[in-house]
Each structure stands twice: as structure tokens, then as C-alpha cells.
Motif scaffolding. Sequence first.
Motif, PDB file in Angstrom:
ATOM      1  N   ARG A   1       2.290  -5.052   5.748  1.00  0.00           N
ATOM      2  CA  ARG A   1       1.783  -4.184   6.516  1.00  0.00           C
ATOM      3  C   ARG A   1       2.924  -3.294   7.026  1.00  0.00           C
ATOM      4  O   ARG A   1       4.176  -3.456   6.700  1.00  0.00           O
ATOM      5  N   LYS A   2       2.643  -2.257   7.694  1.00  0.00           N
ATOM      6  CA  LYS A   2       3.603  -0.947   8.088  1.00  0.00           C
ATOM      7  C   LYS A   2       4.706  -1.373   8.817  1.00  0.00           C
ATOM      8  O   LYS A   2       5.946  -1.064   8.452  1.00  0.00           O
ATOM      9  N   PRO A   3       4.747  -2.526   9.794  1.00  0.00           N
ATOM     10  CA  PRO A   3       6.093  -2.818  10.592  1.00  0.00           C
ATOM     11  C   PRO A   3       7.114  -3.409   9.328  1.00  0.00           C
ATOM     12  O   PRO A   3       8.346  -3.558   9.838  1.00  0.00           O
ATOM     13  N   VAL A   4       6.990  -3.834   8.269  1.00  0.00           N
ATOM     14  CA  VAL A   4       7.884  -4.589   7.271  1.00  0.00           C
ATOM     15  C   VAL A   4       9.003  -3.456   7.159  1.00  0.00           C
ATOM     16  O   VAL A   4      10.065  -4.017   6.696  1.00  0.00           O
ATOM     17  N   VAL A   5       8.566  -2.343   7.028  1.00  0.00           N
ATOM     18  CA  VAL A   5       9.704  -1.390   6.695  1.00  0.00           C
ATOM     19  C   VAL A   5      10.833  -1.456   7.393  1.00  0.00           C
ATOM     20  O   VAL A   5      12.047  -1.390   6.828  1.00  0.00           O
ATOM     21  N   ASP A   6      10.746  -1.763   8.620  1.00  0.00           N
ATOM     22  CA  ASP A   6      12.112  -1.395   9.346  1.00  0.00           C
ATOM     23  C   ASP A   6      12.583  -3.086   9.379  1.00  0.00           C
ATOM     24  O   ASP A   6      13.572  -3.162  10.407  1.00  0.00           O
ATOM     25  N   MET A   7      12.146  -3.934   8.935  1.00  0.00           N
ATOM     26  CA  MET A   7      12.456  -5.315   8.935  1.00  0.00           C
ATOM     27  C   MET A   7      13.945  -5.583   7.851  1.00  0.00           C
ATOM     28  O   MET A   7      14.002  -5.000   7.183  1.00  0.00           O
ATOM     29  N   ALA A   8      14.841  -6.431   8.615  1.00  0.00           N
ATOM     30  CA  ALA A   8      15.882  -7.068   7.848  1.00  0.00           C
ATOM     31  C   ALA A   8      15.281  -8.072   6.888  1.00  0.00           C
ATOM     32  O   ALA A   8      14.170  -8.660   7.051  1.00  0.00           O
ATOM     33  N   TYR A   9      16.078  -8.482   5.820  1.00  0.00           N
ATOM     34  CA  TYR A   9      15.729  -9.485   4.906  1.00  0.00           C
ATOM     35  C   TYR A   9      15.631 -10.867   5.743  1.00  0.00           C
ATOM     36  O   TYR A   9      14.315 -11.325   5.546  1.00  0.00           O
ATOM     37  N   ALA A  10      16.579 -11.219   6.542  1.00  0.00           N
ATOM     38  CA  ALA A  10      16.161 -12.507   7.260  1.00  0.00           C
ATOM     39  C   ALA A  10      14.820 -12.587   8.051  1.00  0.00           C
ATOM     40  O   ALA A  10      14.244 -13.493   8.079  1.00  0.00           O
ATOM     41  N   ASP A  11      14.481 -11.410   8.810  1.00  0.00           N
ATOM     42  CA  ASP A  11      13.353 -11.489   9.511  1.00  0.00           C
ATOM     43  C   ASP A  11      12.048 -11.333   8.636  1.00  0.00           C
ATOM     44  O   ASP A  11      11.040 -12.172   9.174  1.00  0.00           O
ATOM     45  N   MET A  12      12.256 -10.767   7.556  1.00  0.00           N
ATOM     46  CA  MET A  12      11.000 -10.994   6.490  1.00  0.00           C
ATOM     47  C   MET A  12      10.833 -11.892   5.832  1.00  0.00           C
ATOM     48  O   MET A  12       9.889 -12.608   5.956  1.00  0.00           O
ATOM     49  N   GLU A  13      11.928 -12.899   5.724  1.00  0.00           N
ATOM     50  CA  GLU A  13      11.653 -14.418   5.288  1.00  0.00           C
ATOM     51  C   GLU A  13      11.069 -14.972   6.195  1.00  0.00           C
ATOM     52  O   GLU A  13      10.164 -15.831   6.134  1.00  0.00           O
TER      53      GLU A  13
ATOM     54  N   SER B   1       0.735  -0.998  -0.157  1.00  0.00           N
ATOM     55  CA  SER B   1      -0.100   0.170  -0.097  1.00  0.00           C
ATOM     56  C   SER B   1       0.731   1.420  -0.100  1.00  0.00           C
ATOM     57  O   SER B   1       2.078   1.403   0.410  1.00  0.00           O
ATOM     58  N   LYS B   2       0.166   2.317  -0.610  1.00  0.00           N
ATOM     59  CA  LYS B   2       0.822   3.640  -0.432  1.00  0.00           C
ATOM     60  C   LYS B   2       1.230   4.113   1.134  1.00  0.00           C
ATOM     61  O   LYS B   2       1.988   5.027   1.153  1.00  0.00           O
ATOM     62  N   LYS B   3       0.562   3.602   1.867  1.00  0.00           N
ATOM     63  CA  LYS B   3       0.626   3.973   3.367  1.00  0.00           C
ATOM     64  C   LYS B   3       2.065   3.474   3.856  1.00  0.00           C
ATOM     65  O   LYS B   3       2.343   4.016   5.068  1.00  0.00           O
ATOM     66  N   ILE B   4       2.576   2.339   3.137  1.00  0.00           N
ATOM     67  CA  ILE B   4       3.821   1.888   3.592  1.00  0.00           C
ATOM     68  C   ILE B   4       4.824   2.943   3.590  1.00  0.00           C
ATOM     69  O   ILE B   4       5.807   3.057   4.177  1.00  0.00           O
ATOM     70  N   GLY B   5       4.914   3.587   2.333  1.00  0.00           N
ATOM     71  CA  GLY B   5       6.031   4.832   2.026  1.00  0.00           C
ATOM     72  C   GLY B   5       5.815   4.972   0.514  1.00  0.00           C
ATOM     73  O   GLY B   5       5.104   4.744  -0.052  1.00  0.00           O
ATOM     74  N   ASN B   6       7.208   5.753   0.139  1.00  0.00           N
ATOM     75  CA  ASN B   6       7.240   6.041  -1.112  1.00  0.00           C
ATOM     76  C   ASN B   6       7.251   5.277  -2.132  1.00  0.00           C
ATOM     77  O   ASN B   6       7.657   3.870  -1.724  1.00  0.00           O
ATOM     78  N   ALA B   7       7.486   5.335  -3.220  1.00  0.00           N
ATOM     79  CA  ALA B   7       7.630   4.242  -4.494  1.00  0.00           C
ATOM     80  C   ALA B   7       8.974   3.588  -4.490  1.00  0.00           C
ATOM     81  O   ALA B   7       8.869   2.250  -4.632  1.00  0.00           O
ATOM     82  N   VAL B   8      10.105   4.184  -3.856  1.00  0.00           N
ATOM     83  CA  VAL B   8      11.351   3.695  -3.680  1.00  0.00           C
ATOM     84  C   VAL B   8      11.075   2.245  -2.755  1.00  0.00           C
ATOM     85  O   VAL B   8      11.468   1.221  -2.830  1.00  0.00           O
TER      86      VAL B   8
ATOM     87  N   ARG C   1       8.301   1.128  -1.381  1.00  0.00           N
ATOM     88  CA  ARG C   1       7.532   0.016  -2.042  1.00  0.00           C
ATOM     89  C   ARG C   1       8.059  -0.862  -2.671  1.00  0.00           C
ATOM     90  O   ARG C   1       7.592  -2.239  -2.740  1.00  0.00           O
ATOM     91  N   ASN C   2       8.713  -0.451  -3.819  1.00  0.00           N
ATOM     92  CA  ASN C   2       9.296  -1.429  -4.913  1.00  0.00           C
ATOM     93  C   ASN C   2      10.432  -2.291  -4.354  1.00  0.00           C
ATOM     94  O   ASN C   2      10.513  -3.439  -4.480  1.00  0.00           O
ATOM     95  N   ARG C   3      11.191  -1.601  -3.451  1.00  0.00           N
ATOM     96  CA  ARG C   3      12.245  -2.488  -2.470  1.00  0.00           C
ATOM     97  C   ARG C   3      11.552  -3.710  -1.849  1.00  0.00           C
ATOM     98  O   ARG C   3      11.970  -4.709  -1.880  1.00  0.00           O
ATOM     99  N   LEU C   4      10.489  -3.281  -1.195  1.00  0.00           N
ATOM    100  CA  LEU C   4       9.759  -4.376  -0.555  1.00  0.00           C
ATOM    101  C   LEU C   4       9.275  -5.551  -1.402  1.00  0.00           C
ATOM    102  O   LEU C   4       9.361  -6.736  -1.146  1.00  0.00           O
ATOM    103  N   ARG C   5       8.690  -5.005  -2.368  1.00  0.00           N
ATOM    104  CA  ARG C   5       8.048  -6.050  -3.490  1.00  0.00           C
ATOM    105  C   ARG C   5       9.288  -6.914  -3.998  1.00  0.00           C
ATOM    106  O   ARG C   5       8.670  -8.179  -3.982  1.00  0.00           O
ATOM    107  N   ARG C   6      10.269  -6.416  -4.518  1.00  0.00           N
ATOM    108  CA  ARG C   6      11.325  -7.233  -4.705  1.00  0.00           C
ATOM    109  C   ARG C   6      11.548  -8.281  -3.805  1.00  0.00           C
ATOM    110  O   ARG C   6      11.981  -9.511  -4.036  1.00  0.00           O
ATOM    111  N   MET C   7      11.719  -7.836  -2.464  1.00  0.00           N
ATOM    112  CA  MET C   7      12.439  -8.584  -1.591  1.00  0.00           C
ATOM    113  C   MET C   7      11.332  -9.789  -1.301  1.00  0.00           C
ATOM    114  O   MET C   7      11.535 -10.949  -1.371  1.00  0.00           O
ATOM    115  N   MET C   8      10.043  -9.321  -1.131  1.00  0.00           N
ATOM    116  CA  MET C   8       8.881 -10.476  -1.029  1.00  0.00           C
ATOM    117  C   MET C   8       9.075 -11.521  -2.023  1.00  0.00           C
ATOM    118  O   MET C   8       8.921 -12.520  -1.948  1.00  0.00           O
ATOM    119  N   LYS C   9       9.087 -11.038  -3.490  1.00  0.00           N
ATOM    120  CA  LYS C   9       8.982 -11.969  -4.556  1.00  0.00           C
ATOM    121  C   LYS C   9      10.303 -12.603  -4.787  1.00  0.00           C
ATOM    122  O   LYS C   9      10.447 -14.044  -4.741  1.00  0.00           O
TER     123      LYS C   9
END
Length: 119
Positions: free
Chosen positions: A86-98, A48-55, A57-65
Motif C-alpha cells: 500500500r501507499k505508506p510503504v514508500v516512506d518506510m525503512a527496511y526494518a519497519d517494512m520487515e 500497484s502503479k499508484k505506488i510510484g514509478n518503476a524504480v 516499485r521494483n525496489r519495494l518488490r525486491r525488499m519484500m521478497k
Amino acid sequence: MEKQYRLAKREDFSKVYRYGKSMANQQFVLYYLPQPKAEVFRFGVSVSKKIGNAVVRNRLRRMMKEIIRLKKENMTPQYDYILLARKPVVDMAYADMEKSIWHVIRKASLYKKNDATKK
């Protein structure tokens, strides 16, 4: 993510949201819908746009994929999936996100143990 594994069309997203089930944890929401006719799973990502700017959001999308792509053999086939951040994802490291992504997939009972690891 290879084309056969992508969930891309708006109508497909709408169908999963409307008729699918969901499972969530603090960082992610997973929507899933069985597709008996499909031989592989299809996967879509939404940030969502609530998460942050385009940079951001795109970084999160790439990491999730990428997290899903690396262990796609552990995903249950014949399903359509949508993973929402969700919002807390922004501050997470790759390993925690995984860890968090696989947690929500296991919680939905959609994690398939790899047969090669059992031998």
C-alpha cells in the motif's frame, strides 16, 4: 527467491485472489490460499502503479521478497501467498517494512515458530 517458492503464473494469482482469504494492516495486504498438495509455500508480490514509478516499485518488490527469503522457515508451508503493498510503504525503512510484513502474517495466524529456537 528460489523457483519452487515463486508464485508466478497469472492463473495462480487469480485463484488466490478469488478463493483465498485476506488480512491487512496499514502498509500491506496479505492474500493466502491453502494448497494441501504442495509441500512448500509459494509467494508472490504485487505493487500497484499508484505506488510510484518503476524504480520505486521494483525496489519495494525486491525488499519484500528478501524479507520473506531470509525467514522462509517461519512461513507456514502448503499455502500460496500474495503480498500487496500500500501507499505508506514508500516512506518506510527496511526494518519497519520487515516488522509490518511479519505483523500481517502473524495477524493471519500463518507465522510458524521455528523449532530450532525453542531448544
